[in-house]
Design a protein around this motif. Structure first.
Motif, mmCIF file in Angstrom:
data_model
loop_
_atom_site.group_PDB
_atom_site.id
_atom_site.type_symbol
_atom_site.label_atom_id
_atom_site.label_comp_id
_atom_site.label_asym_id
_atom_site.label_seq_id
_atom_site.Cartn_x
_atom_site.Cartn_y
_atom_site.Cartn_z
ATOM 1 N N LYS A 1 22.465 42.394 71.489
ATOM 2 C CA LYS A 1 23.622 43.033 70.750
ATOM 3 C C LYS A 1 24.143 42.277 69.348
ATOM 4 N N GLU A 2 24.131 40.659 69.706
ATOM 5 C CA GLU A 2 24.546 39.997 68.837
ATOM 6 C C GLU A 2 23.618 39.840 67.298
ATOM 7 N N ILE A 3 22.404 39.835 67.899
ATOM 8 C CA ILE A 3 21.347 40.252 66.735
ATOM 9 C C ILE A 3 21.427 41.338 66.024
ATOM 10 N N TYR A 4 21.727 42.543 66.687
ATOM 11 C CA TYR A 4 21.857 43.736 65.894
ATOM 12 C C TYR A 4 22.831 43.853 65.046
ATOM 13 N N ASP A 5 24.061 43.199 65.614
ATOM 14 C CA ASP A 5 25.028 43.067 64.675
ATOM 15 C C ASP A 5 25.006 42.349 63.474
ATOM 16 N N ARG B 1 24.252 43.879 59.109
ATOM 17 C CA ARG B 1 25.196 43.795 58.223
ATOM 18 C C ARG B 1 24.331 44.008 56.711
ATOM 19 N N TYR B 2 22.979 43.721 56.891
ATOM 20 C CA TYR B 2 22.081 43.686 55.682
ATOM 21 C C TYR B 2 21.168 44.974 55.607
ATOM 22 N N VAL B 3 20.981 45.634 56.580
ATOM 23 C CA VAL B 3 19.893 46.648 56.496
ATOM 24 C C VAL B 3 20.677 47.796 57.240
ATOM 25 N N ASN B 4 20.492 49.077 56.996
ATOM 26 C CA ASN B 4 20.743 50.158 57.780
ATOM 27 C C ASN B 4 19.499 50.563 58.848
ATOM 28 N N PHE B 5 20.034 50.610 60.039
ATOM 29 C CA PHE B 5 19.306 50.927 61.024
ATOM 30 C C PHE B 5 18.956 52.242 60.965
ATOM 31 N N PRO B 6 17.798 52.627 61.575
ATOM 32 C CA PRO B 6 17.718 54.220 61.788
ATOM 33 C C PRO B 6 18.729 55.046 62.554
ATOM 34 N N ASN C 1 12.088 38.786 52.754
ATOM 35 C CA ASN C 1 11.142 39.006 51.885
ATOM 36 C C ASN C 1 11.886 39.408 50.542
ATOM 37 N N ASN C 2 13.034 40.058 50.835
ATOM 38 C CA ASN C 2 13.840 40.581 49.540
ATOM 39 C C ASN C 2 15.004 39.495 48.931
ATOM 40 N N ASP C 3 14.717 38.322 49.642
ATOM 41 C CA ASP C 3 15.561 36.990 49.206
ATOM 42 C C ASP C 3 16.969 37.195 49.320
ATOM 43 N N ILE C 4 17.220 37.904 50.600
ATOM 44 C CA ILE C 4 18.960 38.135 50.750
ATOM 45 C C ILE C 4 19.419 36.984 51.608
ATOM 46 N N LEU C 5 18.509 36.318 52.591
ATOM 47 C CA LEU C 5 18.645 35.402 53.297
ATOM 48 C C LEU C 5 17.541 34.563 53.610
ATOM 49 N N GLN C 6 17.472 33.434 53.709
ATOM 50 C CA GLN C 6 16.338 32.793 53.999
ATOM 51 C C GLN C 6 16.391 32.686 55.492
ATOM 52 N N LYS C 7 15.057 32.518 56.093
ATOM 53 C CA LYS C 7 14.653 32.433 57.495
ATOM 54 C C LYS C 7 15.598 31.608 58.221
ATOM 55 N N ASN C 8 15.542 30.353 57.785
ATOM 56 C CA ASN C 8 16.373 29.476 58.843
ATOM 57 C C ASN C 8 18.172 29.789 58.721
#
Length: 377
Positions: free
Chosen positions: A101-105, A109-114, A332-339
């Protein structure tokens, strides 16, 4: 400069997630059991040496223990294999489900889930739920998801994800647990364990959990029921739902040209359901008698198919992919870096790799904050 304060509840959750008692954690870290208990109760805070020992043993990032609690509404948690599972393993799964749930939350914030598209959840006392209710709810789900009335489901996990159900994998490996599901706020979550299960067992597990999600809206907590009620009523209902969903009556009957075990092997290729589940479905549809059912299961046991059936090594196991796709979309859209993502989530590297289905290379390992040590003058 103000330093982040140790959060005692996070220590308890991390310990439970690793399946350790207070005594076991104490023995592994060289800290007294009483001191571990005091840390978890918030009576005292661990010093730098003890905190480093805890961080090292539990293999959680340091900033997890200083992060805030994230509150959210949770419904009843349903576990597969209720009778075999211990409280410790169920608690481990429940905590790890909170991680999902924490991962989902964070990702949302950045992508609309289905959008979640499901039939209305049944709100009935478990003893008032009929087989007809279950059959109708399985048919409703097929119609809602466009699966066809009588066709095999090509990929059940993909269908669930496309329609807004969060399906994830955990690092947990325990033969007494297969899957766990729970409504958390406005989303149903299904978490799978890493048991090396067959393709057909995983599909049935997911279908079973969908049964809980759609049938047991009136269940507030599984602890309100006896083990017998859980096994003989609640689990049995979810089991029947899975059979109805994966093997719709007309489609399955039209394909069932013989009840010979060799023919069930051929049917398994089409329906992607175990031979044992198809035999049970044949019995449910009253095409064979109780004696015939018992005979077929004796033959299955004689062939040593109870744990491993023909084709199990040949069929591809369905895997969740939604979290990975969202993760890759953000990176991939440079919104955030992986780390940045991995560091913010403050969860164990092994759990993040499994949940997000990403590999964290050595040179990209999360930089974990360490306690600040200062000389006292």
């Amino acid at each position: 400069m103000e330093h982040a304060r140790f959060n005692p509840s996070k220590l308890k959750k991390a310990r439970i997630a690793r399946g350790l008692t207070k005594k076991e954690l104490a023995e592994r870290t060289g800290i007294s059991r009483q001191m571990v208990s005091n840390y978890e109760l918030g009576k005292t805070q661990p010093g730098a040496t003890n905190l480093l020992a805890i961080v090292s043993e539990l293999n959680f990032p340091y900033n997890y223990f200083t992060s805030e609690n994230k509150g959210f509404y949770e419904g009843a948690t349903f576990f597969r294999s209720q009778s075999a599972a211990t409280k410790r393993t169920r608690d481990m799964q429940a905590v790890r489900l909170e991680f999902q749930k924490e991962i989902y939350d964070f990702l949302s914030r950045y992508v609309n889930f289905p959008k979640l598209t499901l039939p209305e959840t049944l709100m009935k006392n478990i003893y008032d739920i009929t087989n007809e209710d279950i059959e109708n709810k399985a048919a409703e789900l097929r119609k809602c998801w466009g699966l066809g009335e009588n066709l095999p489901i090509a990929n059940l996990i993909e269908s669930a994800e496309v329609h807004g159900v969060i399906v994830v994998e955990s690092t947990m490996s325990d033969d007494t647990l297969d899957a766990v599901s729970e409504w958390i706020e406005d989303r149903p979550f299904i978490m799978l364990t890493d048991n090396g299960e067959s393709a057909v067992r995983r599909r049935f597990n997911v279908a079973h959990e969908l049964g809980h999600i759609l049938l047991h809206g009136d269940v507030e907590s599984i602890h309100d029921y006896t083990p017998q009620e859980l096994k003989n009523v609640i689990e049995k209902q979810a089991h029947y739902f899975a059979s109805c969903l994966l093997l719709p009556e007309k489609g399955f009957l039209d394909s069932l040209l013989s009840t010979n075990l060799d023919f069930y092997i051929e049917l398994k290729k089409r329906w992607k359901v175990s031979i044992q589940a198809m035999v049970m479905r044949t019995f449910q549809l009253e095409l064979i008698s109780e004696d015939q059912r018992l005979y077929l299961f004796r033959r299955i046991a004689y062939n040593k198919w109870k744990k491993k059936e023909p084709l199990d090594d040949e069929m591809s196991v369905e895997k969740p992919s939604l979290y990975r796709k969202v993760f890759e979309l953000i990176v991939n859209n440079d919104i955030l870096q992986k780390n940045e993502i991995l560091s913010y989530l403050s969860l164990p590297q092994d759990e993040l790799e499994k949940s997000l289905d990403v590999s964290i290379a050595t040179d990209e390992t999360i930089v974990q904050k360490a306690p600040t040590l200062r000389i006292i003058k």
